[in-house]
Design a protein around this motif. Structure first.
Motif, short mmCIF file in Angstrom:
data_model
loop_
_atom_site.label_atom_id
_atom_site.label_comp_id
_atom_site.label_asym_id
_atom_site.label_seq_id
_atom_site.Cartn_x
_atom_site.Cartn_y
_atom_site.Cartn_z
N ARG A 310 0.84 -1.19 0.00
CA ARG A 310 0.00 0.00 0.00
C ARG A 310 0.88 1.25 0.00
O ARG A 310 1.82 1.38 0.80
N GLY A 311 0.57 2.17 -0.88
CA GLY A 311 1.29 3.44 -0.94
C GLY A 311 2.54 3.42 -1.80
O GLY A 311 3.08 4.49 -2.12
N GLU A 312 3.01 2.24 -2.18
CA GLU A 312 4.20 2.17 -3.02
C GLU A 312 3.80 2.23 -4.50
O GLU A 312 2.70 1.80 -4.87
N PRO A 313 4.67 2.74 -5.35
CA PRO A 313 4.33 2.83 -6.78
C PRO A 313 4.17 1.45 -7.40
O PRO A 313 4.82 0.49 -6.98
N ILE A 314 3.28 1.37 -8.37
CA ILE A 314 3.07 0.13 -9.11
C ILE A 314 3.78 0.25 -10.46
O ILE A 314 3.46 1.14 -11.25
N TYR A 315 4.74 -0.61 -10.66
CA TYR A 315 5.48 -0.62 -11.91
C TYR A 315 4.78 -1.59 -12.86
O TYR A 315 4.82 -2.81 -12.67
N ARG A 316 4.14 -1.01 -13.85
CA ARG A 316 3.25 -1.80 -14.71
C ARG A 316 3.98 -2.97 -15.38
O ARG A 316 3.45 -4.07 -15.46
N LYS A 317 5.18 -2.72 -15.86
CA LYS A 317 5.92 -3.79 -16.54
C LYS A 317 6.22 -4.95 -15.59
O LYS A 317 6.11 -6.12 -15.97
N THR A 318 6.57 -4.62 -14.34
CA THR A 318 6.88 -5.66 -13.36
C THR A 318 5.64 -6.45 -12.97
O THR A 318 5.64 -7.69 -12.98
N VAL A 319 4.57 -5.74 -12.62
CA VAL A 319 3.34 -6.43 -12.21
C VAL A 319 2.75 -7.21 -13.37
O VAL A 319 2.26 -8.33 -13.20
N GLY A 320 2.81 -6.65 -14.57
CA GLY A 320 2.32 -7.37 -15.74
C GLY A 320 3.07 -8.66 -15.96
O GLY A 320 2.47 -9.69 -16.30
#
Length: 347
Positions: A310-320
Motif C-alpha cells: 500500500r502506498g508504493e508505486p506500481i510498476y506496470r511492466k513488473t506487475v504485468g
C-alpha cells in the motif's frame, strides 16, 4: 479423510500455483524464486514463506527440512516457459540457460525423494528432448507419470489458455481430475470482469491502484474505437492499419490490436497483456486495454490479491510480468484436488 500433504513450490512467481494448492487443502511451506519482485505478493497473499534463491542453489536438505513432519511430500514447480513458448518465435534454442532448469528440478526430485511431483508448463515442452529426459528420470525413480495438455477454461479459468500438466507419484497411477467446467459453462470475460468500475485509458481507479489502464496514442485511440469485439485490424479503414501489417508477414497476426469478446473466455494472458497492441487485449467496450487488475482476475487470482505494498508505486511492466507468468489459480486448485484425491485413494 483429508491427508496431510506438505509442498514446496519451485519457480513460484507471485504465488498462483501456491494459492491454488492452498485452496485445495495442501500445506505449501515454501516458495522459491530468483525474482525479488515475487517476494511481497507471494508472502502477502499466501501462508508459505518465500525464499529468494536460484533453484540450482537450493539443497535437498533445505526442502526436506521445509516438508518435515508431513505424511506426504509434494514437490511442485513451473520452470520458466519462454524457451518453449510459441511466443518466442524460435528466438531461443538449447543454449538458453533456462532449458536446463528442468534438470535442476529433476536433481531436487532425485535428492529429496518426495512422494509426489507436479509440473506445469507450455504444451510445446512435451515435444522437447529435455522433457523426455525429465520423464525418464522420474520413471527411473519409480514414479508413475501422467501428463497432458489441459484447457484451463475447463477448470474455471476465464481464459483460452492451454498448459501442459504433469503429475507423478510413487504411490500409484495418478491423473488430473475430470474437467469441472464443460464448454457451455466456461467462465466468460463478462462474468469475470464485467462488473468492475469503468475507467478510461491512462486512468487509475481511486479505490484499487491495480485497476489502471495504459494511455493510448491518438492513433491507437482511433484504432480501438474502430475495433469490434472478436474482430481485428482487418476491420479498420486502410489509413489506420500499421505498415507492418500490410506486408505479407504481418497478415499472420490478426489478433493484435483486438478487443476481447464479452461472452467468451479471454485469450491467453501474456506478460504484456496491458498493452492494446500486444494481442487481443482491448476491453470489450471501453476504449482502452484491460487493466492490471482485470488481467489478474482473468488469471483467476482473487480480486483482492496484492501485488504491491500500500502506498508504493506500481510498476506496470513488473506487475504485468508477474501476472502473465503466473500459473492460473484455478488450474493450481485443480492440480491440488487431483493430488488430494490420489492420496486418499492410494495413501
Amino acid at each position: 479423510m483429508k491427508k496431510t500433504i506438505a509442498a514446496v513450490d519451485l519457480f513460484c512467481g507471485a504465488g498462483g500455483l501456491t494459492r491454488g494448492l492452498e485452496k485445495a487443502g495442501i500445506d505449501v511451506r515454501v516458495g522459491v524464486d530468483i525474482d525479488p519482485a515475487c517476494a511481497y505478493p507471494y508472502e502477502a497473499n499466501n501462508g508459505a514463506r518465500f525464499e529468494l534463491k536460484s533453484v540450482d542453489r537450493v539443497s535437498a536438505r533445505e526442502l526436506q527440512d521445509a516438508m518435515n513432519g508431513a505424511p506426504y511430500r509434494l514437490l511442485a514447480g513451473c520452470a520458466p516457459c519462454q524457451p518453449f513458448s510459441t511466443y518466442s518465435q524460435g528466438k531461443t534454442d538449447a543454449s538458453d540457460d533456462r532449458w536446463h532448469l528442468l534438470r535442476q528440478f529433476a536433481r531436487l526430485v532425485r535428492e529429496t525423494k518426495p512422494h509426489l511431483v507436479t509440473m506445469e508448463n507450455v504444451p510445446r515442452l512435451a515435444q522437447q528432448d529435455i522433457f523426455d529426459e525429465f520423464v525418464a528420470e522420474l520413471r527411473r525413480l519409480k514414479f508413475h507419470v501422467s501428463y497432458r495438455a489441459v484447457h484451463c477454461a475447463d477448470y474455471g479459468v476465464p481464459q483460452q489458455r492451454q498448459r501442459l500438466v504433469l503429475l507423478a507419484s510413487r504411490l500409484g497411477p495418478i491423473e488430473m481430475i475430470p474437467p469441472t467446467h464443460m464448454p457451455a459453462r466456461h467462465v466468460t470475460v463478462r462474468q469475470a470482469i464485467g462488473d468492475l468500475p469503468p475507467i478510461e485509458a491512462g486512468e487509475t481507479h481511486d479505490r484499487d491502484p491495480l485497476h489502471q489502464a495504459c494511455t493510448l496514442s491518438p492513433t491507437n485511440l482511433k484504432r480501438i474505437k474502430a475495433s469490434r469485439p472478436g474482430g481485428s485490424w482487418r476491420d479498420w479503414d486502410e489509413d489506420l492499419v500499421a505498415d507492418c501489417h500490410k506486408k505479407g508477414s504481418g497478415k499472420t497476426y490478426p489478433s493484435v490490436y483486438g478487443r476481447m469478446s464479452w461472452d467468451e473466455p479471454a485469450p491467453t494472458m501474456t506478460t504484456q497483456f496491458y498493452g492494446f497492441g500486444n494481442g487481443r487485449f482491448g476491453h470489450p467496450e471501453q476504449d482502452r486495454a484491460i487493466s492490471l487488475r482485470e488481467g489478474a482476475i482473468l488469471q483467476s487470482f482473487p480480486r483482492g490479491y496484492k501485488f504491491a505494498r500500500r502506498g508504493e508505486p506500481i510498476y506496470r511492466k513488473t506487475v504485468g510480468r508477474l501476472i502473465g507468468n503466473a500459473v492460473p489459480v484455478k488450474l493450481g486448485e485443480a492440480i491440488g484436488k487431483s493430488v488430494l484425491r490420489h492420496v486418499v485413494e492410494y495413501g
